[in-house]
Motif scaffolding. Structure first.
Motif, short mmCIF file in Angstrom:
data_model
loop_
_atom_site.label_atom_id
_atom_site.label_comp_id
_atom_site.label_asym_id
_atom_site.label_seq_id
_atom_site.Cartn_x
_atom_site.Cartn_y
_atom_site.Cartn_z
N VAL A 161 0.85 -1.19 -0.05
CA VAL A 161 0.01 -0.07 -0.15
C VAL A 161 0.95 1.20 -0.02
O VAL A 161 1.64 1.35 0.85
N GLY A 162 0.55 2.07 -0.91
CA GLY A 162 1.49 3.41 -0.83
C GLY A 162 2.72 3.12 -1.50
O GLY A 162 3.88 3.71 -0.80
N THR A 163 2.93 2.32 -2.47
CA THR A 163 4.20 1.80 -2.93
C THR A 163 5.07 2.78 -3.33
O THR A 163 6.25 2.51 -3.32
N GLY A 164 4.80 3.95 -3.70
CA GLY A 164 5.38 4.98 -4.52
C GLY A 164 6.47 4.44 -5.69
O GLY A 164 5.84 3.93 -6.60
N ALA A 191 -6.24 3.60 -1.23
CA ALA A 191 -6.19 2.41 -0.42
C ALA A 191 -7.66 2.40 0.19
O ALA A 191 -8.36 1.27 0.19
N GLU A 192 -8.23 3.51 0.82
CA GLU A 192 -9.31 3.48 1.85
C GLU A 192 -10.48 3.21 0.62
O GLU A 192 -11.79 2.81 1.19
N GLU A 193 -10.53 3.30 -0.70
CA GLU A 193 -11.66 3.08 -1.70
C GLU A 193 -11.40 1.78 -2.04
O GLU A 193 -12.31 0.99 -2.18
N1 SAM Z 1 6.39 3.20 0.15
C1 SAM Z 1 7.23 4.09 -0.65
C2 SAM Z 1 8.64 4.14 0.03
O1 SAM Z 1 8.71 3.87 1.07
O2 SAM Z 1 9.49 4.64 -0.74
C3 SAM Z 1 6.67 5.36 -1.01
C4 SAM Z 1 6.44 6.28 0.08
S1 SAM Z 1 5.70 7.83 -0.15
C5 SAM Z 1 6.38 8.78 0.92
C6 SAM Z 1 4.16 7.65 0.00
C7 SAM Z 1 3.21 7.24 -1.21
O3 SAM Z 1 2.08 6.64 -0.63
C8 SAM Z 1 3.16 8.00 -2.29
O4 SAM Z 1 3.39 7.39 -3.58
C9 SAM Z 1 1.65 8.27 -2.24
O5 SAM Z 1 1.08 8.60 -3.60
C10 SAM Z 1 0.93 6.89 -1.55
N2 SAM Z 1 -0.24 7.06 -0.91
C11 SAM Z 1 -0.53 8.07 0.22
N3 SAM Z 1 -1.59 7.87 0.47
C12 SAM Z 1 -2.18 6.87 -0.13
C13 SAM Z 1 -3.57 6.15 -0.18
N4 SAM Z 1 -4.49 6.34 0.68
N5 SAM Z 1 -3.65 5.08 -1.16
C14 SAM Z 1 -2.93 4.74 -1.87
N6 SAM Z 1 -1.34 5.17 -2.17
C15 SAM Z 1 -1.26 6.17 -1.14
#
Ligand code: SAM
Length: 238
Positions: free
Chosen positions: A77-80, A129-131
């Protein structure tokens, strides 16, 4: 980068248990990341040694912390730019990995990288994620759900635990000074059907850095109504 990653994998005791080409693939991924980072904001780490250690080996260091052998499916989740999900896929190719991020550009890049690295059984999808957790095909579905650097644990639990199947685990990568964050998340974790099974601090090879893995077991289905909308999660954390 390949040598740094290889020696790091060896220091972690992983040589022999990961694919022989893992260090090469992780290094190639690192090169693609640094190249793309010049035109797209993917990482604040801009040097090869930093990418090898603070991205690739930080993720590899999870392997000795918890048992991955029985897991078949993993959602990050929030893989970036793919962390920790993509390094875990390279190290544990038997895992079927879904990478979730709200930003389309990152998702498109991750799908290109997966193809360039000739990985199968991995896909990046766009969504919040929440959706997505309300979607029946994803809820209570994954053996493992990971997250690094996405949100405070109290909020993160609400984003991640609904995806975990009962008996599966939510793996939250945190800093070692997260004791208070853990205490504050206790109520949310319990309410969402989780139980903290273990907290493991680990050192990243070749650095002075110690990070933490919080391992939460899913012991009961998450109640209907969770996760809530993001504004609500933030405004009224559990
Ligand atoms: N996990 C990666 C890392 O450790 O390098 C990325 C961290 S980055 C700071 C946070 C990521 O989470 C961003 O790419 C953002 O778009 C995603 N993100 C934040 N809230 C989210 C959500 N509710 N659902 C999906 N992605 C989310």
């Amino acid at each position: 980068m390949k040598e740094l990653i290889s020696s790091g994998l060896e220091a972690l005791g992983l040589t022999g248990s990961v694919p022989p080409d893992a260090a090469e693939k992780l290094a190639e991924y690192g090169r693609l990341l640094l190249e793309k980072n010049q035109v797209m904001n993917l990482t604040a780490i801009r040097d090869e040694a930093g990418v090898a250690r603070l991205h690739m080996l930080d993720c590899a260091a999870l392997l000795p912390c918890t048992d991955f052998s029985q897991a078949r499916t993993l959602l990050d989740v929030g893989t970036g730019a793919g962390f920790p999900g993509l390094p875990l896929k390279i190290l544990l190719p038997q895992l079927d990995v879904t990478l979730l991020d709200s930003l389309n550009k990152r998702v498109d890049w991750l799908n290109e990288v997966s193809a360039q690295l000739e990985l199968t059984g991995v896909r990046a999808i766009q969504g919040r994620a929440e959706e997505r957790a309300l979607d029946k095909s994803m809820r209570d579905s994954f053996d493992l759900v990971t997250a690094r650097a996405v949100a405070d644990l109290r909020l993160l639990a609400e984003l991640c635990l609904p995806f975990v199947k009962v008996g599966g685990r939510f793996l939250a990568m945190k800093s070692v000074d997260s004791d208070q964050e853990l205490d504050q998340a206790a109520h949310a974790i319990k309410l969402l059907g989780g139980r903290v099974r273990d907290v493991k601090d680990y050192a990243i090879p070749g650095t002075e850095v110690t990070h933490r893995l919080v391992i939460v077991e899913k012991v009961a289905s998450t109640l209907k109504g969770y996760p809530r909308r993001w504004a609500k999660i933030q405004k009224a954390p559990l």
